[in-house]
Scaffold this motif. Structure first.
Motif, PDB file in Angstrom:
ATOM      1  N   LEU B  22      36.066  76.898   8.261  1.00  0.00           N
ATOM      2  CA  LEU B  22      36.556  75.829   9.146  1.00  0.00           C
ATOM      3  C   LEU B  22      35.550  74.691   9.158  1.00  0.00           C
ATOM      4  O   LEU B  22      34.383  74.882   8.843  1.00  0.00           O
ATOM      5  CB  LEU B  22      36.664  76.354  10.579  1.00  0.00           C
ATOM      6  N   PHE B  26      36.019  72.656  15.346  1.00  0.00           N
ATOM      7  CA  PHE B  26      36.617  73.678  16.191  1.00  0.00           C
ATOM      8  C   PHE B  26      35.598  74.329  17.115  1.00  0.00           C
ATOM      9  O   PHE B  26      35.961  74.900  18.142  1.00  0.00           O
ATOM     10  CB  PHE B  26      37.279  74.754  15.324  1.00  0.00           C
ATOM     11  N   TYR B 109      46.746  77.911  17.490  1.00  0.00           N
ATOM     12  CA  TYR B 109      47.345  77.941  16.157  1.00  0.00           C
ATOM     13  C   TYR B 109      46.336  78.443  15.128  1.00  0.00           C
ATOM     14  O   TYR B 109      46.644  79.233  14.241  1.00  0.00           O
ATOM     15  CB  TYR B 109      47.855  76.547  15.756  1.00  0.00           C
ATOM     16  N   ASN B 110      45.090  77.963  15.290  1.00  0.00           N
ATOM     17  CA  ASN B 110      44.026  78.353  14.376  1.00  0.00           C
ATOM     18  C   ASN B 110      43.778  79.861  14.445  1.00  0.00           C
ATOM     19  O   ASN B 110      43.630  80.534  13.416  1.00  0.00           O
ATOM     20  CB  ASN B 110      42.760  77.581  14.748  1.00  0.00           C
ATOM     21  N   LEU B 178      43.106  72.474   7.833  1.00  0.00           N
ATOM     22  CA  LEU B 178      44.021  73.510   8.317  1.00  0.00           C
ATOM     23  C   LEU B 178      45.468  73.201   7.928  1.00  0.00           C
ATOM     24  O   LEU B 178      46.267  74.095   7.696  1.00  0.00           O
ATOM     25  CB  LEU B 178      43.892  73.580   9.847  1.00  0.00           C
TER      26      LEU B 178
END
Lengths: 118, 273
Positions: B22, B26, B109-110, B178
């Motif tokens: 990532l 985040f 969602y991640n 993403l």
């Protein structure tokens, strides 16, 4: 050397030099800042570039860090500009030269959006 | 002291971000807003600078090695940069509450995406930066940008999704990989490694489009931004080195729980703001 390899080499070099310079300025600025904590202030993007440059040349920590940030933000601009010139003059690919120019135009357009108060 | 803590935050975000595949955003944004009580607009501005730093370091390697499809990247950047500017403008007009809630949704969602799929994330680890070849010693998919070994499909749809990825990037301070990686891989038929490298090349350009707006709006204070950006930059490179010695699967499970917890915290903060 193949044209595409030349394009990759040019763009990679542009990225390396500008990001290296930016990280160097930020790191040195941060070390100087930590050694002079009394200078604590939170300057932001309202300082004119000329002042930032002059301060950075005098090894002022905040100005060095600000210049590092400005160079870092401009690195992707250079990345796209490098691609534009390489497409046009090395690969002689006008179509993608214009695509890169379009991206560059969008990036430059962003600079003229009046100050938004977030 | 705060400066050193911010450096540590950046470092941790860089290391874990690289291990999990990532961008730092985040992790950086929740920590800055929840622990440091920073306004979310400032946290987004800082995160975008960190995104440029990591993307640039990765791009140096991937462009030189010819893993980036520069033509495809440049085309999709037309969508992402316009989107990023739109996102940054929208951010100026929406309240912190909306941003907190949107970011929470993205975290959820991640967590879901991490739970469902291992493969793209592993690819992203390789793209997070550093001089080493991709994880597992995968060779470049493309030898040169003018000899693609695949055919790009669904370009208009890919451009549209790039615009959405750009809006999310400008609005919430994330890289947007993403969205871009799955779109290139599943929708456009781009090989995963090329999609990952191209996405990473693009992320910096996308972030620059909105970062300049955040910077000029006074949301990027050097005292707070520089330690985080340097930390993320160094951490992302360190994360790649740890990659082989770590059980990414275990770490992922741990972070799914962390993201769920952080999402809840941000929802609470959003409702309270």
């Amino acid at each position: 050397m193949k044209e595409s390899e030349e394009l990759n080499r040019v763009i990679s070099l542009v990225l390396k030099v500008s990001s290296g310079l930016s990280m160097f300025l930020m790191a040195v600025g941060l070390v100087l800042f930590l050694s002079k904590p009394e200078q604590m202030s939170s300057r932001t993007g309202e300082v004119p570039f000329r002042e930032v440059l002059a301060g950075a040349l005098q090894l002022e920590p905040l100005e060095m860090m600000t210049l590092g940030i400005i160079i870092l933000i401009s690195t992707p601009f250079l990345r796209v500009a490098g691609a534009f010139f390489s497409f046009l003059f090395i690969e002689r690919d006008k179509v993608f030269g214009f695509v890169a120019l379009g991206v560059l135009a969008v990036l430059v357009f962003g600079l003229f959006i009046p100050g938004l108060t977030h | 002291m705060t400066t050193l803590l911010l450096l540590a935050v950046g470092l941790a975000a860089g290391v874990f971000g690289a291990l999990l595949g990532l961008g730092g955003g985040f992790l950086v944004i929740p920590v800055l807003t929840i622990l440091f009580h920073m306004p979310i607009h400032s946290a987004i501005g800082i995160s975008l600078i960190a995104v440029i730093a990591t993307s640039t370091s990765a791009a140096v390697v991937y462009v030189r090695e010819g893993r980036v499809d520069i033509r495809l990247g440049m085309l999709l950047e037309l969508g992402t940069t316009v989107g990023a500017i739109v996102g940054a403008i929208i951010a100026a007009f929406v309240s912190s509450r909306v941003l907190y809630l949107l970011f929470s949704l993205l975290l959820l969602y991640n967590a879901y995406a991490m739970y469902r799929k291992d493969e793209p994330a592993r690819g992203q680890i390789a793209a997070a930066g550093g001089p080493e070849p991709a994880a597992g010693g995968v060779k470049p998919v493309l030898k040169g940008v003018d000899t693609p070994e695949y055919e790009v499909k669904n370009l208009p749809l890919g451009l549209a999704f790039s615009g959405i990825a750009g809006i999310l990037s400008g609005l919430l301070g994330i890289g947007g990989g993403l969205i871009k990686i799955p779109v290139m891989y599943t929708l456009m038929g781009v090989p995963l490694k090329t999609a990952v490298a191209t996405s990473n090349f693009m992320i910096g350009v996308t972030a620059a489009a909105s970062a300049s707006i955040y910077y000029l709006s006074g949301n990027v204070s050097p005292v707070e931004t520089v330690p985080v950006a340097l930390g993320v930059f160094v951490g992302a490179n360190m994360g790649l080195r740890f990659n082989k010695a770590f059980s990414v699967r275990t770490l992922k499970r741990l972070f799914i729980i962390v993201f769920l917890y952080v999402a809840l915290q941000m929802i609470i903060k959003g409702i309270g703001s």
